[in-house]
Design a protein around this motif. Structure first.
Motif, PDB file in Angstrom:
ATOM      1  N   VAL A  80      -7.762  -3.173  -4.874  1.00 55.32           N
ATOM      2  CA  VAL A  80      -7.978  -4.446  -4.166  1.00 55.32           C
ATOM      3  C   VAL A  80      -6.786  -5.365  -4.372  1.00 55.32           C
ATOM      4  O   VAL A  80      -6.327  -6.033  -3.447  1.00 55.32           O
ATOM      5  N   ASP A  81      -6.240  -5.380  -5.581  1.00 53.72           N
ATOM      6  CA  ASP A  81      -5.094  -6.232  -5.884  1.00 53.72           C
ATOM      7  C   ASP A  81      -3.881  -5.874  -5.027  1.00 53.72           C
ATOM      8  O   ASP A  81      -3.169  -6.748  -4.548  1.00 53.72           O
ATOM      9  N   ARG A  82      -3.659  -4.587  -4.803  1.00 54.45           N
ATOM     10  CA  ARG A  82      -2.505  -4.152  -3.997  1.00 54.45           C
ATOM     11  C   ARG A  82      -2.751  -4.250  -2.500  1.00 54.45           C
ATOM     12  O   ARG A  82      -1.822  -4.174  -1.715  1.00 54.45           O
ATOM     13  N   SER A  83      -3.989  -4.418  -2.094  1.00 55.83           N
ATOM     14  CA  SER A  83      -4.314  -4.453  -0.662  1.00 55.83           C
ATOM     15  C   SER A  83      -4.149  -5.863  -0.099  1.00 55.83           C
ATOM     16  O   SER A  83      -3.873  -6.820  -0.823  1.00 55.83           O
ATOM     17  N   ASN A  84      -4.371  -5.986   1.209  1.00 56.11           N
ATOM     18  CA  ASN A  84      -4.338  -7.288   1.886  1.00 56.11           C
ATOM     19  C   ASN A  84      -5.708  -7.951   1.904  1.00 56.11           C
ATOM     20  O   ASN A  84      -5.869  -8.998   2.519  1.00 56.11           O
ATOM     21  N   LEU A  85      -6.680  -7.337   1.270  1.00 53.91           N
ATOM     22  CA  LEU A  85      -8.030  -7.888   1.244  1.00 53.91           C
ATOM     23  C   LEU A  85      -8.083  -9.144   0.389  1.00 53.91           C
ATOM     24  O   LEU A  85      -7.426  -9.223  -0.647  1.00 53.91           O
TER      25      LEU A  85
ATOM     26  N   ASN B  74      -7.547 -14.525  -6.053  1.00 55.16           N
ATOM     27  CA  ASN B  74      -7.201 -15.926  -6.232  1.00 55.16           C
ATOM     28  C   ASN B  74      -6.248 -16.305  -5.109  1.00 55.16           C
ATOM     29  O   ASN B  74      -5.195 -15.709  -4.955  1.00 55.16           O
ATOM     30  N   THR B  75      -6.623 -17.282  -4.302  1.00 55.99           N
ATOM     31  CA  THR B  75      -5.793 -17.683  -3.168  1.00 55.99           C
ATOM     32  C   THR B  75      -4.684 -18.633  -3.566  1.00 55.99           C
ATOM     33  O   THR B  75      -3.866 -19.006  -2.745  1.00 55.99           O
TER      34      THR B  75
END
Length: 160
Positions: free
Chosen positions: A14-19, A36-37
């Motif tokens: 998830v961290d490496r994705s664009n999600l 975190n945005t």
């Protein structure tokens, strides 16, 4: 139940994705992840500041207000003869009945109370808006195709 290694692998994916958000459910176990945005809003109560009175020998200084908070009188005098034609509804402003037609009115056009000045489309219905005053159009305050609000000024008319 997921193993710690599997959860760590999910976090890395998830961290490496664009999600921005990810939710996973397996055999009654639910994992929710949010990235975190970088924008965090924190609300804190406003603390009251105790007012300190001035020493008796020194009078308190009056606060300076912003200069000229009221509009100047000459500007008001110039607007006295201007009538605002306002939108009677929320919708889309159109200067003409169709894109091929000329606008109903332009700056300098003379109008009477029953002169159609524009159309406002609301819920697929086209409503003709009349001047309701006699005078001359001095300004068009909105653009063709612009969304307008209820009570928003559309035209300024110099009344006789």
């Amino acid at each position: 139940m997921l193993k710690v290694e599997e959860i760590q692998a999910l976090i890395e994916l998830v961290d490496r994705s664009n999600l921005d958000e990810f939710e996973f459910e397996n055999d009654g176990t639910v994992i929710k992840m949010k990235k975190n945005t970088g924008v965090q809003v924190i609300e804190r109560p406003v603390r009251e500041v105790a007012q300190v009175s001035a020493p008796p020998q020194m009078p308190a200084q009056p606060r300076q207000l912003a200069e000229n908070p009221q509009p100047e009188a000459p500007a008001q005098a110039a607007d006295e003869n201007l009538h605002k034609i306002v939108s009677p509804m929320v919708g889309t402003f159109y200067q003409a009945g169709s894109p091929e037609e000329e606008p109903y009115v332009q700056i300098g056009s003379k109008v009477s109370p029953n002169t159609v000045v524009c159309m406002i489309e609301a819920m697929k219905l086209f409503n003709e808006i009349e001047a309701e005053v006699e005078g001359e159009i001095v300004d068009i305050l909105v653009k063709d195709g612009q969304l307008v609000e209820f009570g928003q000024p559309l035209f300024l008319v110099k009344t006789k």
